[in-house]
Write an enzyme that holds these catalytic residues in place. Sequence first.
Site, mmCIF file in Angstrom:
data_model
loop_
_atom_site.group_PDB
_atom_site.id
_atom_site.type_symbol
_atom_site.label_atom_id
_atom_site.label_comp_id
_atom_site.label_asym_id
_atom_site.label_seq_id
_atom_site.Cartn_x
_atom_site.Cartn_y
_atom_site.Cartn_z
ATOM 1 C CG HIS A 1 1.353 -15.827 5.791
ATOM 2 N ND1 HIS A 1 2.441 -16.625 6.088
ATOM 3 C CD2 HIS A 1 0.901 -16.253 4.589
ATOM 4 C CE1 HIS A 1 2.637 -17.479 5.097
ATOM 5 N NE2 HIS A 1 1.714 -17.279 4.174
ATOM 6 N N PRO B 1 0.835 -1.168 0.000
ATOM 7 C CG PRO B 1 -0.328 -1.372 1.944
ATOM 8 C CD PRO B 1 0.663 -2.031 1.102
ATOM 9 C CD GLU B 2 2.745 3.290 -4.433
ATOM 10 O OE1 GLU B 2 2.826 4.494 -4.708
ATOM 11 O OE2 GLU B 2 2.964 2.390 -5.260
ATOM 12 N NE ARG C 1 7.327 -10.429 -0.886
ATOM 13 C CZ ARG C 1 7.629 -9.673 -1.929
ATOM 14 N NH1 ARG C 1 6.671 -9.044 -2.587
ATOM 15 N NH2 ARG C 1 8.859 -9.539 -2.311
#
Length: 283
Positions: free
Chosen positions: A98, A2-3, A116
């Site tokens: 996760h 996300p930016e 990740r």
Amino acid sequence: MPELPEVEILVRHLAPLLRGKTVRRVDVRRAKVIAPTTERALSRILRGAKFIGVERRGKYLLFTLRVPRRRNPVLLVGHLGMTGRIYLLPKENPLPRHAAVVMELGRHLFVYEDTRYFGRLTLDTSGPCRLGPEPLGREFSVDYFADTLQRSAQSIKVKLLDQTLVAGIGNIYASEALFRARISPKLPARRLARKQIQHLWEAIREVLKEAIDCGSTLPLDFSGTRRRDGLFYYGAAGDESKFYQERLRVYDRGGEPCVRCRTTIRRVVQAARSTYFCPHCQR
DNA sequence: CACCATGTTCCTTG
DNA sequence: CCAAGGAACATGGT
């Protein structure tokens, strides 16, 4: 990741849901994401703490909590890395594979998941402390932008990703802003003319504002229960994200015709990241 | 198996 | 000392 716009939408969504909620239990399932904070320290400070507010700074989420028997509120810093998500999950639902940090809050769980594990949820505030000005704020003036660019030989695309220059622009919006301003991503920052700097400054703000507007008008579902996960950014599943992706003019459009001149959009690699641009419109 | 991915930090090289 | 490039981090999608 996300930016800035995606984080902004998430913060607006979370703020009213979290305000007033008390943390009953903290479960760290991947110690790396809270580093350098330890699980003991995080648990000790957050248990019994109450959410006061949530803000965004660049791509960071800043959670403020009041801690019993402490004068000053504590700041919990979040960053979603490339694949991080934060949402409230009803207690009875199964945790995602996760899940990195889970906090119990009444009937819901605050879930920070990250496939990740590049992101962070920590008491360490050094990340946001290093940021440059907010691109949509007062401090980010054309003069400041020009002064900083004139001192750098780095290519303008790579420079836009420098979070100490301006906070929140990522790989997608860097390409989008340069396309809008019709500037070549390879141009050394110091070689931009004043007029180009002015155009780029405007393009950055427009691109980010439009993305925020887009996200705030879509019927997003943040439940985290697959399908639509509330993050409308590139790569997310669901109709909303498809709609959103169509708004991107050059990003991930290598080989497609430019929407302005039909020239084939090119993909190049700069600083080990993909850049997309129109070789005709952007010189 | 190959290559790609919204980010940041650290290391090496020049 | 600084800038630039690359690798590492870790997992999944195509």
